[in-house]
Design an enzyme around this catalytic site. Structure first.
Site, short mmCIF file in Angstrom:
data_model
loop_
_atom_site.label_atom_id
_atom_site.label_comp_id
_atom_site.label_asym_id
_atom_site.label_seq_id
_atom_site.Cartn_x
_atom_site.Cartn_y
_atom_site.Cartn_z
CG ASN A 26 15.35 2.92 16.33
OD1 ASN A 26 16.24 3.32 16.90
ND2 ASN A 26 15.27 3.29 14.83
CE LYS A 55 16.64 3.75 7.98
NZ LYS A 55 15.27 3.71 7.54
CG LEU A 236 14.73 3.08 -8.63
CD1 LEU A 236 14.82 2.58 -10.13
CD2 LEU A 236 15.34 4.46 -8.57
N GLY A 237 11.66 2.56 -4.90
CA GLY A 237 10.07 2.41 -4.75
C GLY A 237 9.21 1.71 -5.87
N GLY A 240 10.62 -0.20 -8.82
CA GLY A 240 11.44 -1.30 -8.69
C GLY A 240 13.00 -0.83 -8.44
CB ALA A 265 10.50 -2.53 7.12
N GLY A 267 12.61 -1.08 2.14
CA GLY A 267 14.00 -1.05 1.88
C GLY A 267 14.98 -2.09 2.66
CG ASP A 268 14.76 -1.86 6.95
OD1 ASP A 268 15.86 -0.97 6.44
OD2 ASP A 268 14.14 -1.27 7.76
NE ARG A 301 2.15 -10.13 4.68
CZ ARG A 301 2.80 -11.37 4.74
NH1 ARG A 301 3.80 -11.44 5.35
NH2 ARG A 301 2.26 -12.37 3.82
CB SER A 307 5.70 -6.05 6.78
OG SER A 307 6.65 -5.33 6.79
P1 ATP Z 1 11.29 2.42 3.21
O1 ATP Z 1 11.98 3.57 3.62
O2 ATP Z 1 9.87 3.04 3.07
O3 ATP Z 1 11.15 1.32 3.94
P2 ATP Z 1 12.82 2.52 0.99
O4 ATP Z 1 12.62 4.15 0.58
O5 ATP Z 1 14.12 2.20 1.60
O6 ATP Z 1 11.55 2.11 1.80
P3 ATP Z 1 12.00 1.87 -1.61
O7 ATP Z 1 13.06 2.24 -2.83
O8 ATP Z 1 10.95 2.70 -1.30
O9 ATP Z 1 12.65 1.71 -0.19
O10 ATP Z 1 11.58 0.25 -2.00
C1 ATP Z 1 12.24 -0.78 -1.73
C2 ATP Z 1 11.70 -1.89 -2.68
O11 ATP Z 1 10.50 -2.14 -2.41
C3 ATP Z 1 11.55 -1.66 -4.03
O12 ATP Z 1 12.64 -1.69 -4.83
C4 ATP Z 1 10.28 -2.42 -4.73
O13 ATP Z 1 10.87 -3.42 -4.88
C5 ATP Z 1 9.51 -2.26 -3.33
N1 ATP Z 1 8.49 -1.44 -3.50
C6 ATP Z 1 8.55 -0.24 -2.65
N2 ATP Z 1 7.25 0.55 -2.82
C7 ATP Z 1 6.50 -0.31 -3.61
C8 ATP Z 1 5.08 -0.15 -4.24
N3 ATP Z 1 4.38 0.78 -4.26
N4 ATP Z 1 4.91 -1.51 -5.07
C9 ATP Z 1 5.47 -2.59 -5.00
N5 ATP Z 1 6.68 -2.67 -4.53
C10 ATP Z 1 7.48 -1.71 -4.28
O1 RIB Z 2 13.33 1.38 7.85
C1 RIB Z 2 12.40 1.54 8.70
C2 RIB Z 2 12.92 1.81 10.06
O2 RIB Z 2 13.61 2.87 10.19
C3 RIB Z 2 11.89 2.01 11.05
O3 RIB Z 2 11.82 0.63 11.73
C4 RIB Z 2 12.60 2.93 12.12
O4 RIB Z 2 12.79 2.39 13.34
C5 RIB Z 2 13.71 3.52 11.28
O5 RIB Z 2 14.77 2.79 11.85
#
Ligand code: ATP
Ligand code: RIB
Length: 317
Positions: A26, A55, A236-237, A240, A265, A267-268, A301, A307
């Site tokens: 995207n 993603k 878990l954001g 951890g 990103a 989670g990615d 970042r 990032s």
């Molecule tokens: P996003 O959709 O924002 O890309 P996500 O929801 O798929 O992320 P999260 O569970 O929020 O994934 O985060 C993935 C990992 O990133 C966590 O397991 C943790 O290791 C790290 N992380 C996320 N938020 C934080 C934070 N506030 N401080 C430190 N590490 C973080």
């Molecule tokens: O995980 C982050 C991504 O979700 C963004 O880059 C956006 O394009 C969506 O796919």
């Protein structure tokens, strides 16, 4: 990393354990906001810009940057965004032989709203991603054969995800699924082809019907284990990550405390780092610990692909 092993040797080794991503690309329209608007509310943005995302592409770029190489099967439109996304992948050492152009569709887009705490809400307009078919994957069977490990997400049609997973398993590959975004109805047939699943809390709740709040993620992970998946990793954001694994048992990996700028990103990068580290011979919990360090840099970042840290930066942390 073993002390005697140079970064170059590491990249060469990882290139022999190829990782393939089948997924979305995207162009992200990232909007900086004080808060995410509620229904009926109009607010002013603090800044806006376009940057490569998706993603699938984010995960491929993260593997490319961390491990020194990756391949991708995905689709873009015949337009400027498609070309820019391909260029970005190549800058991250991603092999784009599997990138298909869909002349009748526009390249996928995502509106990424980031609030002042660095958290986001995302709307994806799939475009060409929605036109990636099982036939497109079959046409790139060689890339599946060449790989050791396949990563997929759910921003492409479910029938293509199912096809890719089935094909990869029939060829003896390891399959990692990042079930994002989680669908209303997850195809039961897919469970049997997944070796590792990595939902975040929202996705876990959607897939299992069990709230991930409190320690609900423990039950949610158990639900997915009972579906036959050997390894469940829940992110878990800021708390951890949690793993429930047939061979390694259960455990918790705390996040590294950092000043958050933008979690896009995170989670990615986590999924990609797990794959890269597993390819290097690590156990699941070692891979998740490494991924937690990678993601902790990502959240400090701005942006998605911009990032992602290098292997050297993670080791230096
Ligand atoms: P996003 O959709 O924002 O890309 P996500 O929801 O798929 O992320 P999260 O569970 O929020 O994934 O985060 C993935 C990992 O990133 C966590 O397991 C943790 O290791 C790290 N992380 C996320 N938020 C934080 C934070 N506030 N401080 C430190 N590490 C973080
Ligand atoms: O995980 C982050 C991504 O979700 C963004 O880059 C956006 O394009 C969506 O796919």
């Amino acid at each position: 990393m073993k002390k005697s092993e140079s970064i170059k040797e590491k990249h060469e080794k990882l290139e022999n354990h190829k990782i393939l991503v089948i997924g979305s690309l995207n162009m992200d329209l990232a909007i900086e906001l004080d808060h995410i608007p509620t229904v009926g509310e109009t607010i002013l943005s603090d800044g806006v810009g376009t940057a490569p995302g998706g993603k699938g592409a984010n995960q491929a770029c993260a593997v490319g940057r961390i491990a020194g190489g990756c391949s991708l099967i995905g689709a873009v439109g015949n337009d400027g965004y498609g070309k820019a996304l391909q260029e970005s992948l190549q800058n991250f050492r991603v092999d784009t032989r599997g990138l298909v152009t869909k002349p009748g569709d526009a390249t996928g887009m995502a509106v990424v709203m980031v609030n002042k705490e660095g958290n986001n809400s995302i709307v994806v307009i799939p475009g060409a991603n929605g036109a990636l078919t099982p036939e497109d994957i079959e046409a790139h069977r060689e890339l599946v054969k060449e790989s050791k490990l396949l990563i997929m997400q759910l921003e492409i049609p479910l029938e293509s995800v199912l096809y890719g997973a089935k094909l990869a398993k029939s060829l003896g590959k390891t399959v990692i699924l990042d079930p994002a975004p989680a669908p209303e109805a997850f195809p039961e047939e897919l469970y049997q082809y997944i070796d590792i699943i990595k939902p975040n809390e929202t996705e876990l709740s959607r897939l299992t019907g069990i709230s991930a709040e409190g320690t609900g993620y423990v039950q949610g992970a158990q639900y997915l284990r009972q579906k036959g998946i050997k390894n469940v990793l829940v992110t878990l954001g800021e708390k951890g990550a949690y793993y429930d694994s047939q061979d390694e048992g259960k455990g918790f990996i705390p996040a590294c405390p950092v000043d958050v700028v933008d979690t896009t990103a995170a989670g990615d990068a986590f999924t990609a780092a797990v794959a890269a580290k597993l390819s290097d011979g690590a156990s699941l919990h070692e891979a998740a610990r490494f991924a937690s360090r990678v993601s902790s840099i990502v959240v400090t970042r701005k942006g998605a692909q911009s990032s992602i840290p290098s292997w050297e930066e993670v080791c230096a942390l």
